[in-house]
Motif scaffolding. Sequence first.
Motif, mmCIF file in Angstrom:
data_model
loop_
_atom_site.group_PDB
_atom_site.id
_atom_site.type_symbol
_atom_site.label_atom_id
_atom_site.label_comp_id
_atom_site.label_asym_id
_atom_site.label_seq_id
_atom_site.Cartn_x
_atom_site.Cartn_y
_atom_site.Cartn_z
ATOM 1 N N PHE A 112 8.386 6.912 -2.490
ATOM 2 C CA PHE A 112 7.018 6.766 -3.001
ATOM 3 C C PHE A 112 6.836 5.395 -3.646
ATOM 4 O O PHE A 112 6.455 5.272 -4.812
ATOM 5 N N PHE A 113 7.112 4.349 -2.886
ATOM 6 C CA PHE A 113 7.037 2.996 -3.444
ATOM 7 C C PHE A 113 5.685 2.347 -3.182
ATOM 8 O O PHE A 113 5.448 1.234 -3.618
ATOM 9 N N ARG A 114 4.808 3.051 -2.470
ATOM 10 C CA ARG A 114 3.498 2.482 -2.180
ATOM 11 C C ARG A 114 2.448 3.121 -3.068
ATOM 12 O O ARG A 114 2.246 4.333 -3.046
ATOM 13 N N LYS A 115 1.772 2.271 -3.819
ATOM 14 C CA LYS A 115 0.812 2.735 -4.817
ATOM 15 C C LYS A 115 -0.597 2.508 -4.299
ATOM 16 O O LYS A 115 -0.903 1.427 -3.785
ATOM 17 N N SER A 120 -2.023 -3.208 -5.885
ATOM 18 C CA SER A 120 -0.723 -2.641 -6.186
ATOM 19 C C SER A 120 -0.087 -1.976 -4.977
ATOM 20 O O SER A 120 0.581 -0.979 -5.091
ATOM 21 N N THR A 121 -0.280 -2.583 -3.821
ATOM 22 C CA THR A 121 0.168 -1.937 -2.593
ATOM 23 C C THR A 121 1.659 -1.634 -2.599
ATOM 24 O O THR A 121 2.088 -0.606 -2.103
ATOM 25 N N GLU A 122 2.427 -2.529 -3.134
ATOM 26 C CA GLU A 122 3.876 -2.363 -3.048
ATOM 27 C C GLU A 122 4.534 -2.151 -4.403
ATOM 28 O O GLU A 122 5.703 -2.431 -4.576
ATOM 29 N N GLU B 82 -1.794 7.405 -11.922
ATOM 30 C CA GLU B 82 -1.333 6.566 -10.820
ATOM 31 C C GLU B 82 -1.191 7.450 -9.593
ATOM 32 O O GLU B 82 -0.911 8.646 -9.722
ATOM 33 N N ALA B 83 -1.331 6.839 -8.426
ATOM 34 C CA ALA B 83 -1.209 7.602 -7.184
ATOM 35 C C ALA B 83 -0.369 6.814 -6.184
ATOM 36 O O ALA B 83 -0.527 5.602 -6.044
ATOM 37 N N PHE B 84 0.521 7.522 -5.500
ATOM 38 C CA PHE B 84 1.449 6.909 -4.542
ATOM 39 C C PHE B 84 1.435 7.690 -3.231
ATOM 40 O O PHE B 84 1.075 8.872 -3.202
ATOM 41 N N TYR B 85 1.863 7.027 -2.169
ATOM 42 C CA TYR B 85 2.131 7.743 -0.913
ATOM 43 C C TYR B 85 3.489 7.302 -0.405
ATOM 44 O O TYR B 85 3.954 6.208 -0.711
ATOM 45 N N LEU B 92 1.793 12.826 -0.810
ATOM 46 C CA LEU B 92 1.165 12.080 -1.900
ATOM 47 C C LEU B 92 1.829 12.457 -3.228
ATOM 48 O O LEU B 92 2.331 13.570 -3.384
ATOM 49 N N LEU B 93 1.809 11.508 -4.155
ATOM 50 C CA LEU B 93 2.370 11.746 -5.490
ATOM 51 C C LEU B 93 1.387 11.234 -6.529
ATOM 52 O O LEU B 93 1.019 10.056 -6.513
ATOM 53 N N PHE B 94 0.967 12.135 -7.411
ATOM 54 C CA PHE B 94 0.044 11.765 -8.475
ATOM 55 C C PHE B 94 0.738 11.912 -9.819
ATOM 56 O O PHE B 94 1.281 12.977 -10.129
#
Lengths: 126, 126
Positions: A112-115, A120-122, B82-85, B92-94
């Motif tokens: 889950f390194f992509r925000k 804040s893509t990476e 914050e939100a991630f994929y 998805l991770l919130f």
Amino acid sequence: MSAGVRIEATPEQLAAVKYDASGLVPAIAQDVSDGTVLMVAWMNAETLQLTMQEGRTVYWSRSRQEVWRKGDTSGEVQWVQEAFYDCDADVLLFKVIQDGNGACHTGARSCFFRKFGADSTESSES
Amino acid sequence: MSAGVRIEATPEQLAAVKYDASGLVPAIAQDVSDGTVLMVAWMNAETLQLTMQEGRTVYWSRSRQEVWRKGDTSGEVQWVQEAFYDCDADVLLFKVIQDGNGACHTGARSCFFRKFGADSTESSES
């Protein structure tokens, strides 16, 4: 190399787990040391049993349609410390010690390194 | 009552998300304060957009087949920070601030309160 914990799940616990139409249940791997969510993959009844017996995460690879002993090729084994299932018994959570650089095939510690967000893509998930 | 963060996801990020055959993607809610995994539910493209716009988790209820603004009836709103994929863009991770007693309809803080193992059926996930 760390030690995994063999978990003696009861037959009732194993029978409670609900699998989807493909016979799979999502499994979260979380770093036991700091709570980082490392990855989500899938298990079937067989690989859940193997995970419990071997004390390391064993997934079912949907793309390869085969048993996936996480880390056998990469060295990035996940040593199970504790295992949980949720209130609906349709998601699993494993607290693990992550060997190697991390869980992700990209080399990142967490998948889950992509925000989400314009600037804040990476960004790293921490 | 806490403030959620409106996330300005880019069109590219939103387009990258991969939904399953039912048009859904699993979404993890994690407590931003201590990393506790609170729950996993599902979103479709519409409820992901609503989550981003409203700064709180909005799921798709598979059982009721309707938009589920988490906390509207229970008060247990999850305020997105914050939100991630993930690397495959299919989970998805919130990271959230959890209002009320917790995330689970049972009253537990986390839905993952059931631990596998003979002596730990009801141990708390912490």
